[in-house]
Design an enzyme around this catalytic site. Structure first.
Site, PDB file in Angstrom:
ATOM      1  N   ASN A   7       0.881  -1.172   0.000  1.00  0.00           N
ATOM      2  CA  ASN A   7       0.000   0.000   0.000  1.00  0.00           C
ATOM      3  C   ASN A   7       0.919   1.223   0.000  1.00  0.00           C
ATOM      4  O   ASN A   7       1.530   1.558   1.000  1.00  0.00           O
ATOM      5  CB  ASN A   7      -0.913   0.009   1.224  1.00  0.00           C
ATOM      6  CG  ASN A   7      -1.839   1.222   1.238  1.00  0.00           C
ATOM      7  OD1 ASN A   7      -1.463   2.317   0.858  1.00  0.00           O
ATOM      8  ND2 ASN A   7      -3.064   1.023   1.713  1.00  0.00           N
ATOM      9  N   GLU A  34      -3.923   1.874  -3.011  1.00  0.00           N
ATOM     10  CA  GLU A  34      -3.986   3.330  -2.812  1.00  0.00           C
ATOM     11  C   GLU A  34      -3.027   4.056  -3.750  1.00  0.00           C
ATOM     12  O   GLU A  34      -2.242   4.899  -3.332  1.00  0.00           O
ATOM     13  CB  GLU A  34      -3.701   3.706  -1.351  1.00  0.00           C
ATOM     14  CG  GLU A  34      -4.876   3.488  -0.424  1.00  0.00           C
ATOM     15  CD  GLU A  34      -4.784   4.303   0.864  1.00  0.00           C
ATOM     16  OE1 GLU A  34      -5.319   5.428   0.884  1.00  0.00           O
ATOM     17  OE2 GLU A  34      -4.171   3.819   1.826  1.00  0.00           O
ATOM     18  N   ASP A 147      -4.193  -4.737   1.116  1.00  0.00           N
ATOM     19  CA  ASP A 147      -4.574  -4.098   2.374  1.00  0.00           C
ATOM     20  C   ASP A 147      -6.012  -4.514   2.699  1.00  0.00           C
ATOM     21  O   ASP A 147      -6.956  -4.002   2.110  1.00  0.00           O
ATOM     22  CB  ASP A 147      -4.451  -2.585   2.234  1.00  0.00           C
ATOM     23  CG  ASP A 147      -4.817  -1.839   3.500  1.00  0.00           C
ATOM     24  OD1 ASP A 147      -5.261  -2.473   4.474  1.00  0.00           O
ATOM     25  OD2 ASP A 147      -4.677  -0.602   3.517  1.00  0.00           O
ATOM     26  N   ASN A 149      -7.422  -4.132   5.674  1.00  0.00           N
ATOM     27  CA  ASN A 149      -7.998  -3.276   6.709  1.00  0.00           C
ATOM     28  C   ASN A 149      -8.713  -4.087   7.797  1.00  0.00           C
ATOM     29  O   ASN A 149      -9.774  -3.693   8.285  1.00  0.00           O
ATOM     30  CB  ASN A 149      -8.943  -2.236   6.095  1.00  0.00           C
ATOM     31  CG  ASN A 149      -8.216  -0.942   5.760  1.00  0.00           C
ATOM     32  OD1 ASN A 149      -7.406  -0.449   6.544  1.00  0.00           O
ATOM     33  ND2 ASN A 149      -8.501  -0.385   4.595  1.00  0.00           N
ATOM     34  N   ASP A 218      -2.093  -5.828   6.321  1.00  0.00           N
ATOM     35  CA  ASP A 218      -1.758  -6.232   4.954  1.00  0.00           C
ATOM     36  C   ASP A 218      -1.494  -7.739   4.956  1.00  0.00           C
ATOM     37  O   ASP A 218      -0.610  -8.218   5.670  1.00  0.00           O
ATOM     38  CB  ASP A 218      -0.533  -5.471   4.469  1.00  0.00           C
ATOM     39  CG  ASP A 218      -0.748  -3.970   4.492  1.00  0.00           C
ATOM     40  OD1 ASP A 218      -1.220  -3.432   3.481  1.00  0.00           O
ATOM     41  OD2 ASP A 218      -0.470  -3.346   5.543  1.00  0.00           O
ATOM     42  N   ASP A 247       2.876   4.888   4.926  1.00  0.00           N
ATOM     43  CA  ASP A 247       2.614   4.460   6.301  1.00  0.00           C
ATOM     44  C   ASP A 247       2.477   2.945   6.411  1.00  0.00           C
ATOM     45  O   ASP A 247       2.334   2.409   7.511  1.00  0.00           O
ATOM     46  CB  ASP A 247       1.377   5.154   6.883  1.00  0.00           C
ATOM     47  CG  ASP A 247       0.208   5.223   5.921  1.00  0.00           C
ATOM     48  OD1 ASP A 247       0.279   4.607   4.837  1.00  0.00           O
ATOM     49  OD2 ASP A 247      -0.784   5.903   6.239  1.00  0.00           O
ATOM     50  N   HIS A 248       2.563   2.242   5.291  1.00  0.00           N
ATOM     51  CA  HIS A 248       2.571   0.777   5.261  1.00  0.00           C
ATOM     52  C   HIS A 248       3.966   0.272   4.909  1.00  0.00           C
ATOM     53  O   HIS A 248       4.761   0.984   4.288  1.00  0.00           O
ATOM     54  CB  HIS A 248       1.613   0.232   4.202  1.00  0.00           C
ATOM     55  CG  HIS A 248       0.169   0.447   4.498  1.00  0.00           C
ATOM     56  ND1 HIS A 248      -0.686  -0.576   4.847  1.00  0.00           N
ATOM     57  CD2 HIS A 248      -0.589   1.572   4.472  1.00  0.00           C
ATOM     58  CE1 HIS A 248      -1.904  -0.086   5.025  1.00  0.00           C
ATOM     59  NE2 HIS A 248      -1.865   1.212   4.795  1.00  0.00           N
TER      60      HIS A 248
END
Length: 257
Positions: A7, A34, A147, A149, A218, A247-248
């Site tokens: 991501n 993303e 991802d 979530n 993830d 941020d991943h």
């Protein structure tokens, strides 16, 4: 065969990090979530210079997924998750690469919950389960990754109490994820890290990265045909610490040929 997922949180904004990661790790297949760009803005030329051919499903400013393959072209199978003709969000892309079905997904976050966004998340997860069941029934070697979530277990988060009210950890989210495993799919990262403690995401806020306040959302789920070929799985944690990083962190699996 190394299959990876990242991501990237804006592919144009982080293009130097993406190409750096590809050059250093050279996965056979790379899935991005993303990407946050329209189809005509996807930087395919930058990946072609590294020997990667790509397909992508973009959306302006939000969402978006892509599949890259090294020295071969991904053969697109499906664009968008079936089951809701009114769903216009770009969150799912499916392709064949070297005899393996690759499904790249960016599952809805679901916050705030309760509410319509959480309801959409759960409906999306049920649609995903139906699609994965169809792949399963066809006995296709498959890896479904991206991802999700969803924080599957308490050992997959730095503090269960801190995330207790988040959509990522609600019983309904976890149950929907567990149903995929009960259908016979293998969580590759959990298989190689049964005690947990492995994170794939650290928020930009509250010094989450230096304090190691992260969690695992993830995932890479393998069909039985690929689970039998699994030799390794892991997280490229170091890439989260680089300048202007996502941020991943990327996740990856390795399969015997």
């Amino acid at each position: 065969m190394r299959i990876a997922s990242f991501n990237i949180n804006g592919i144009r904004a982080r293009l130097p990090r993406v190409t750096e990661w590809l050059a250093e790790t050279r996965p056979t297949v790379a899935c991005f979530q993303e990407i946050k760009c329209q189809d005509d803005s996807f930087p395919a030329e930058a990946f072609a210079e590294l020997g990667y051919q790509a397909i992508w499903h973009g959306q302006k400013g939000f969402n978006g997924v892509a599949i890259l393959a090294h020295e071969t072209a991904p053969i697109e199978v499906l664009r968008g998750l079936p089951g809701d003709p009114e769903d216009e969000q770009s969150r799912y892309l499916e392709a064949d690469v070297n005899g393996v079905r690759i499904a790249c997904l960016y599952l809805p976050n679901g916050n705030p919950q309760p509410g319509p966004k959480f309801d959409y998340k759960l409906r999306w997860m049920e649609r995903l389960r139906q699609r994965m069941a169809a792949i399963w029934a066809a006995e296709i070697p498959a890896v479904v990754l991206g991802d999700f979530n969803v924080i599957p277990r308490d050992c997959d988060v730095w503090s269960p109490q801190a995330m207790a009210d988040d959509a990522l950890m609600q019983p309904e989210s976890r149950d929907a994820y567990l149903r995929l495993l009960n259908d016979g799919w293998t969580d590759a990262i959990a298989t190689h890290n049964p005690r947990g403690g492995v994170w794939t995401y650290w928020d930009y806020q509250a010094s989450a990265w230096p304090r190691d306040h992260g969690f695992r959302i993830d995932h890479a789920l393998l069909s039985p045909e690929c689970a039998d070929r699994l030799t390794a799985a892991g997280v490229g944690r170091a890439y989260r610490g680089r300048e202007k990083a996502s941020d991943h962190a990327p996740v990856w699996v390795e399969l015997r040929d």
